[in-house]
Scaffold this active site. Structure first.
Site, short mmCIF file in Angstrom:
data_model
loop_
_atom_site.label_atom_id
_atom_site.label_comp_id
_atom_site.label_asym_id
_atom_site.label_seq_id
_atom_site.Cartn_x
_atom_site.Cartn_y
_atom_site.Cartn_z
N GLU A 1 -4.01 -8.77 3.69
CA GLU A 1 -4.90 -9.32 4.15
C GLU A 1 -5.49 -10.51 5.17
O GLU A 1 -6.13 -10.91 6.67
CB GLU A 1 -5.43 -7.73 5.04
CG GLU A 1 -4.02 -6.84 4.38
CD GLU A 1 -3.50 -6.12 3.90
OE1 GLU A 1 -3.69 -7.02 3.19
OE2 GLU A 1 -3.50 -5.60 3.55
N GLU B 1 1.26 -1.26 -0.06
CA GLU B 1 -0.24 0.00 -0.35
C GLU B 1 0.77 0.97 0.36
O GLU B 1 0.67 2.45 -0.73
CB GLU B 1 -0.64 0.14 0.93
CG GLU B 1 -2.61 -1.05 0.70
CD GLU B 1 -2.53 -1.28 2.16
OE1 GLU B 1 -2.66 -1.44 3.28
OE2 GLU B 1 -4.02 -1.09 2.23
N1 3HC Z 1 4.56 -7.96 11.79
C1 3HC Z 1 5.40 -7.92 12.17
N2 3HC Z 1 6.16 -9.02 12.69
C2 3HC Z 1 6.55 -10.15 11.38
C3 3HC Z 1 5.07 -9.22 10.45
C4 3HC Z 1 4.12 -8.45 10.36
N3 3HC Z 1 4.18 -7.82 9.53
N4 3HC Z 1 5.51 -9.79 9.27
C5 3HC Z 1 6.65 -10.97 9.69
N5 3HC Z 1 6.77 -10.93 11.66
C6 3HC Z 1 8.21 -11.34 12.37
C7 3HC Z 1 7.48 -12.78 12.70
O1 3HC Z 1 5.96 -13.20 13.34
C8 3HC Z 1 9.08 -13.55 12.99
O2 3HC Z 1 9.30 -13.05 14.01
P1 3HC Z 1 9.90 -13.92 14.83
O3 3HC Z 1 11.12 -14.08 13.80
O4 3HC Z 1 9.86 -13.49 16.58
O5 3HC Z 1 8.69 -15.17 15.02
C9 3HC Z 1 9.41 -13.25 11.93
O6 3HC Z 1 8.67 -11.09 11.72
C10 3HC Z 1 10.11 -13.31 10.25
O7 3HC Z 1 8.62 -14.25 10.40
P2 3HC Z 1 8.63 -14.67 9.32
O8 3HC Z 1 9.26 -16.29 10.15
O9 3HC Z 1 7.68 -15.16 8.67
O10 3HC Z 1 10.05 -15.18 8.13
P3 3HC Z 1 9.81 -15.20 6.49
O11 3HC Z 1 10.97 -14.79 6.01
O12 3HC Z 1 9.41 -17.42 6.75
O13 3HC Z 1 9.11 -14.83 5.86
C11 3HC Z 1 7.44 -12.92 5.29
C12 3HC Z 1 8.88 -12.96 5.60
C13 3HC Z 1 7.31 -13.37 3.96
C14 3HC Z 1 7.48 -12.09 5.10
C15 3HC Z 1 6.07 -13.76 6.66
O14 3HC Z 1 6.32 -13.68 7.96
C16 3HC Z 1 4.99 -13.27 6.37
O15 3HC Z 1 3.60 -13.34 5.36
N6 3HC Z 1 5.04 -11.88 7.58
C17 3HC Z 1 3.37 -11.40 7.23
C18 3HC Z 1 3.05 -10.65 6.16
C19 3HC Z 1 1.66 -9.51 6.06
O16 3HC Z 1 0.95 -10.51 6.31
N7 3HC Z 1 1.89 -8.29 5.98
C20 3HC Z 1 0.72 -7.94 5.94
C21 3HC Z 1 0.11 -6.95 6.99
S1 3HC Z 1 -1.34 -6.42 7.73
C22 3HC Z 1 -1.56 -5.09 7.03
O17 3HC Z 1 -0.36 -4.55 6.15
C23 3HC Z 1 -2.37 -4.28 7.13
C24 3HC Z 1 -2.80 -2.62 6.20
O18 3HC Z 1 -3.55 -3.36 5.31
C25 3HC Z 1 -3.56 -1.89 7.13
#
Ligand code: 3HC
Ligand code: NAI
Length: 698
Positions: free
Chosen positions: A124, A104
């Protein structure tokens, strides 16, 4: 601590570099840093701004850890709008994953460049939300409603090339994102390129909103957030931009307050927590490059496929050359599926089937294997014989694993002179598809053997859960219990079809009887026979209709008939008319007068049985934490992800009410409905399963 956003003015171009490891989540400091950076660039006379991420990625989204807490200004949509409103040319230079709020932000900048490996998306919906920082308004303006809805409602990640084809990004360039962004911004300034605001693009063309909403809702099997994306995008078409943003925000906030959001975010963190165990801290796994699999039936060939796909070499041992060839055929069949889906190419297919896979009937050929997984018949005597042979041939330090579903791994380990090297690796069928791996720790399993199990699971792309030794470990033990609750309801008057329908409408991919048909009714039959041979509890209720079905040769889908008739194909199931008379005969023989069940009572009893046994499994230490149970049920048993898992569901449903029901049902069947001590304790102390998860995390 460095600034969340580092500012660097290079000539007339300001570089804003996000420094919020590990994934540059858009927490409060990052949001404020972006606003400050844009304002400073404007003040200091820059002509362009480049935004990029330090470390492994651009922004991976909003900071999920802030969800559920009071939101702090500046809010993400305001940050997006402030970036877009800047009179400077703002460029996003993306690498890693630009997800959710991250994408975004990128959509709010005026130009977007990405490295070839970059991936982007709006995931999301996987958190029970919709994009809440203008994504539902900007993406359809940029790429059209249909494509935007596909990206949002599936939450899938789009690669850089597809993003370019969609018009989501402007350019792909290999190299360091900061350097690429700077060069691109330079070029844009030199060319006198205009500032481009996506919000100023015309509103996208409408579609049939109600029909699309209904179709997406149906696909989500009760999950609401994908369908709400449709309503937010409708706003992009029908409302001025600012009102569309307000509408999106309203929907986002409503979803933030739902159990589905809580359930899905619990699932997100739980699946990352399962591998974090105190006993694994600082323990190095043993190196594994070559594995062997004993038995190439359904499971062995699936495990071998998964290992080959993970880059391991596999020696497959079977009872005869013919059986080994059959196993190879099954593995090749699995790999040809991967070939069709583009996961491997023809050369890869040939390398995996001809070079990486070796067939044998001789244990001598296992001497070099780093890890050996046994997947022979579910018979203790056969397993012991196999492990004694492995003990004789396996090299020192080789890890010896059993894929047993129910049997005692301590007893299996005792058939060797090296029980420290033995553990259970319980895969789920089909093993090359299902993500769950239960790693079963026996009494003497060495810590580095457990660590090796987790490392192997990771390599194979599995979600691995530690389990202790008991009949059925975490998942199958709980399954046996809630299946028993379903069997009791059938004896008392419900039908398998009503039970399946009630649970499918709760969100299970398949009800328990449809699942039994898929797995093969012979599996449950064998378990029942074993348990009866071991001696049932005198107060345990038993039934015979399922055995009679098996005796007639009906094992479910593989024989064409089970609880259902599959004459028109596996998806077009219809009730098998032979089943209800068998059930009625069973009721009559036991003197039971059938009664009616509502769907709500079916669900309540089924879930209460699941939660009660799960509480016993946690209380006995078979699962370390409630979240281990949740992940097991989510990844191995089709539990609806948007409900977070059985123990998250129980917390949200209220533990005192569940315990009250269990106590009330104990009046009719005191043996089955014994309250789990842990459940009683939590209720007495006014605590939840989540409290136990938190305590375990320290
Ligand atoms: N917020 C906070 N922490 C996050 C995060 C996020 N968005 N995404 C990942 N983390 C944290 C994980 O919990 C993990 O923490 P830990 O080491 O303490 O367990 C660390 O970051 C590393 O994450 P992964 O183990 O998942 O690492 P990968 O390299 O396997 O994957 C990733 C990375 C593809 C970025 C995956 O973490 C992921 O899919 N994250 C979520 C992405 C997501 O859903 N984003 C949308 C959020 S909602 C949003 O943006 C709302 C908006 O529209 C207003
Ligand atoms: P299967 O019957 O399909 O395959 C067993 C294979 O082992 C056969 O090909 C047989 O030839 C071979 N075999 C038997 N004894 C052998 C020996 N001594 N040496 C070498 N090969 C031998 O059985 P399936 O379903 O693959 O199950 C295997 C194991 O996996 C069992 O312990 C089962 O409980 C477990 N399991 C099964 C699941 C399922 O859904 N089918 C799920 C998870 C675990």
């Amino acid at each position: 601590m460095p600034d969340a956003i580092a500012y660097d003015l290079q000539g007339d171009i300001a570089i804003l570099k996000a420094q919020n490891p590990p994934v540059n989540a858009l927490g409060h400091a990052v949001r404020q840093g972006l606003i400050d950076g844009i304002e400073r660039a404007e003040r200091e006379g820059a002509r362009a701004v480049v935004i990029h991420g330090d470390g492994s990625t651009y922004f991976a989204g909003a900071d999920i850890r802030e969800f559920g807490k009071p939101p702090q200004e500046p809010h993400l949509p305001d940050v997006c709008n402030r970036i877009e409103a800047s009179p400077l040319i703002v460029v996003s230079a993306m690498h890693g994953t630009a997800l959710g709020g991250g994408l975004e932000i990128a959509l709010s900048t005026h130009y977007r460049i990405a490295v070839p490996s970059a991936r982007m998306g709006l995931p999301e919906v996987h958190l029970g939300l919709i994009p809440g920082a203008t994504g539902t308004q900007r993406l359809p303006r940029l790429i059209g409603v249909d494509k935007a809805l596909d990206v949002m409602t599936t939450g899938r990640q789009v690669g850089a090339q597809e993003a370019l084809d969609l018009g989501l990004i402007d350019r792909i360039e290999d190299g360091a994102p900061g350097v690429n962004g700077l060069a691109y911004a330079r070029q844009l300034i030199d060319e006198g390129a205009p500032r481009r605001a996506v919000s100023e693009l015309p509103a996208p063309a409408p579609i049939d909103w109600d029909a699309t909403y209904e179709a997406v809702l149906k696909r989500g099997r009760g999950q609401i957030s994908p369908a709400m994306c449709v309503r937010a995008v409708q706003g992009a078409c029908e409302l001025p931009f600012a009102e569309g943003v307000a509408n999106e925000r309203r929907i986002f906030r409503e979803l933030m307050d739902t159990d589905q959001r809580q359930g899905m975010i619990h699932a997100f963190f739980a699946e990352r927590a399962v591998g974090k165990l105190p006993e694994l801290k600082g323990v190095e796994p043993r190196p594994v490059a070559a594995i062997a699999v004993i038995g190439g039936g359904t499971m062995g060939s699936g495990i071998a496929t998964s290992a080959l796909m993970a880059g391991l070499s596999v020696t497959m041992l079977e009872m005869s050359p013919e059986a080994a060839e059959k196993a190879k055929g099954r593995i090749a069949g699995n790999l040809s599926g991967a070939l069709k889906r583009g996961k491997i190419d023809q050369a890869g297919f040939e390398r995996l089937t001809e070079q990486a896979l070796t067939l044998t009937t001789s244990y001598d050929d296992l001497a070099e294997a780093d890890l050996i997984i046994e997947a022979v018949f579910e018979e203790m005597s056969v397993k012991k014989e196999v492990f004694a042979k492995l003990d004789a041939v396996a090299k020192p330090g080789a890890v010896l694993a059993s894929n047993t579903s129910y049997l005692d791994v301590d007893e299996i380990a005792a058939a060797t002179s090296r029980p420290g090297d033995v553990l259970g690796l319980h895969f789920f069928s089909p093993a090359h598809v299902m993500k769950l791996l239960e790693i079963v720790v026996a009494d003497k399993t060495a810590p580095d053997v457990l660590a090796t199990g987790f490392a192997l699971g990771k390599k194979m792309g599995k979600v691995s859960v530690r389990a202790g030794v008991c009949d059925g470990f975490i998942g199958n033990r709980i399954l046996s219990h809630y299946r028993t609750a379903a069997d009791h309801m059938i004896l008392d008057g419900a039908s398998p079809y009503q039970i399946d329908a009630a649970l499918e409408s709760f969100g299970f991919a398949m009800g328990p009887f449809a699942v039994a048909d898929l797995a093969g009714l012979d599996i449950g039959w064998a378990v029942r026979k074993r348990k009866r041979a071991e001696g049932l509890h005198p107060q345990a209720r038993d039934s015979s209709y399922a055995d009679t079905l098996c005796e007639a040769g009906h094992f479910g889908q593989k024989t064409g008939k089970g609880y259902y008739d599959y004459v028109a194909g596996p998806k077009a199931r219809v009730p098998n008319p032979e089943v209800m008379p068998l059930i009625e005969a069973d009721r009559a023989a036991q003197g039971i007068t059938p009664r009616d069940f509502t769907d709500a009572e079916i669900l309540r009893r089924y879930m209460a049985a699941m939660v009660n046994e799960a509480a016993r499994v946690v209380g006995e230490g078979i699962a370390r934490r409630p979240l281990d149970v949740d992940v097991t049920l989510l990844y191995g048993y089709g539990f609806p992800r948007y409900r977070g898992g059985p123990l998250k569901w129980a917390d949200m449903e209220g533990l005192p009410g569940l315990l009250d029901d269990i106590r009330a049902w104990a009046a009719e069947d005191a043996h089955f409905w014994q309250p789990a001590p842990l459940l009683e304790q939590l209720v007495a102390e006014g605590r939840s399963f989540e409290d136990l998860n938190k305590e375990a995390a320290g």
